[in-house]
Design an enzyme around this catalytic site. Sequence first.
Site, mmCIF file in Angstrom:
data_model
loop_
_atom_site.group_PDB
_atom_site.id
_atom_site.type_symbol
_atom_site.label_atom_id
_atom_site.label_comp_id
_atom_site.label_asym_id
_atom_site.label_seq_id
_atom_site.Cartn_x
_atom_site.Cartn_y
_atom_site.Cartn_z
ATOM 1 N N GLY A 37 0.806 -1.254 0.277
ATOM 2 C CA GLY A 37 0.263 -0.022 0.144
ATOM 3 C C GLY A 37 0.932 1.042 0.338
ATOM 4 O O GLY A 37 1.618 1.276 0.650
ATOM 5 N N ALA A 40 1.318 2.757 3.358
ATOM 6 C CA ALA A 40 1.714 2.100 4.299
ATOM 7 C C ALA A 40 3.616 2.185 4.076
ATOM 8 O O ALA A 40 4.458 2.519 4.567
ATOM 9 C CB ALA A 40 2.040 1.027 4.701
ATOM 10 N N ASN A 41 3.507 1.739 2.724
ATOM 11 C CA ASN A 41 5.538 2.323 1.982
ATOM 12 C C ASN A 41 5.630 2.475 2.476
ATOM 13 O O ASN A 41 7.096 3.162 3.133
ATOM 14 C CB ASN A 41 5.161 1.980 0.924
ATOM 15 C CG ASN A 41 4.749 -0.209 0.746
ATOM 16 O OD1 ASN A 41 4.767 -0.655 1.355
ATOM 17 N ND2 ASN A 41 4.449 0.003 -0.897
ATOM 18 N N GLU A 135 -4.963 7.070 -3.036
ATOM 19 C CA GLU A 135 -5.215 5.579 -3.347
ATOM 20 C C GLU A 135 -6.443 5.206 -2.166
ATOM 21 O O GLU A 135 -6.742 4.480 -1.715
ATOM 22 C CB GLU A 135 -4.244 4.472 -2.361
ATOM 23 C CG GLU A 135 -3.649 4.346 -3.981
ATOM 24 C CD GLU A 135 -2.484 3.628 -3.777
ATOM 25 O OE1 GLU A 135 -1.912 1.783 -4.643
ATOM 26 O OE2 GLU A 135 -1.859 2.488 -2.310
ATOM 27 N N THR A 211 9.659 12.424 -10.767
ATOM 28 C CA THR A 211 10.462 11.262 -10.840
ATOM 29 C C THR A 211 10.410 11.154 -12.413
ATOM 30 O O THR A 211 9.750 11.067 -13.272
ATOM 31 C CB THR A 211 10.245 10.082 -10.403
ATOM 32 O OG1 THR A 211 8.667 9.741 -10.653
ATOM 33 C CG2 THR A 211 9.725 10.689 -8.455
ATOM 34 N N ASP A 244 7.993 4.211 -3.585
ATOM 35 C CA ASP A 244 7.686 4.826 -2.321
ATOM 36 C C ASP A 244 8.341 5.232 -1.339
ATOM 37 O O ASP A 244 8.283 6.137 -0.712
ATOM 38 C CB ASP A 244 6.415 4.226 -1.917
ATOM 39 C CG ASP A 244 5.604 4.056 -2.808
ATOM 40 O OD1 ASP A 244 4.637 4.816 -3.154
ATOM 41 O OD2 ASP A 244 4.793 2.151 -2.998
#
Length: 306
Positions: A37, A40-41, A135, A211, A244
């Site tokens: 996720g 979370a990452n 997300e 990026t 991430d």
Amino acid sequence: MITVFGSLNVDLLFNLDRLPAPGETVLTREIVQLPGGKGANQATAAAKAGAPTRFVGCVGEDGLGAPVLASLTAAGCDVSGVREVPGATGTAVVMVERSGENQIVVGSGANMAVAASMLESAALGPGDTLVCQMEIPPEATAAALAAARRAGARTILNLAPARPLPPEVLADVDLLIVNEGEAAVLAGSAAPPLETARGLAAAHGLTCVVTLGGDGALAVTPDGRGCRVGTLAVQAVDTVGAGDAFVGVLAASLDVGMGLPDALHRASVAAGLTCTRPGAAAALPDAAEIDGRLSALARPVDLGDG
């Protein structure tokens, strides 16, 4: 303190000789369950990079979120802001071929229950940083950015997955992080990345970081000053968690007081190191590993003010 407000998933990783073509079935023996996720990452990346970090999000009642929460805790994240809700935990199917290229499908599950009201316990204020992605429900992200701006916190938005945003939402963003495709969606055109970054920075009064995959990243500040960094030379195994890692380490570096060029440098090194291992959260490097490889990547180049 960094607060990451966003998604938490269980990742089902399938390692393949090659990615399937449309309508094709490809068999593999290699199946791994990993924490994931974007939210979370990024929280894991920030914590491992050395910044005090908390994660705010949702897991389902199915118990699948427990290993992800354990992984966050092991990385040093505060997960007291995570809420359990009815239904399934977010789940991602990640297919990675030997070249490192990947395809990902996400079942959002409990991530769709994340609400800005969950941030009340975080007590954001001046000196704090809020990191968001796309997300979870976009209205929750918009409300969280507005609340953090009112509280005087720094706001960082990783516009992934990409979608157009109203100007009033971007007005609450201090630092926008996008890849080339996401930048084009937001800008409504496919201009060169530096031109797009300058346009977004000027139009919305924010710092825009784009990026560039294997070509590194560039950043433009609201006054038009730009800098660019390359990528660490590595043998890529899996590129899934690189974005991430970049976001989390950039946020962590800024949070501990680094200037933008130094933070960009450190984030690019972290992204490169992440590509050398399989998985997302499991592949993220810690502060010692990142700082030990800084000298292997040239410092960012000043691009001037255009």
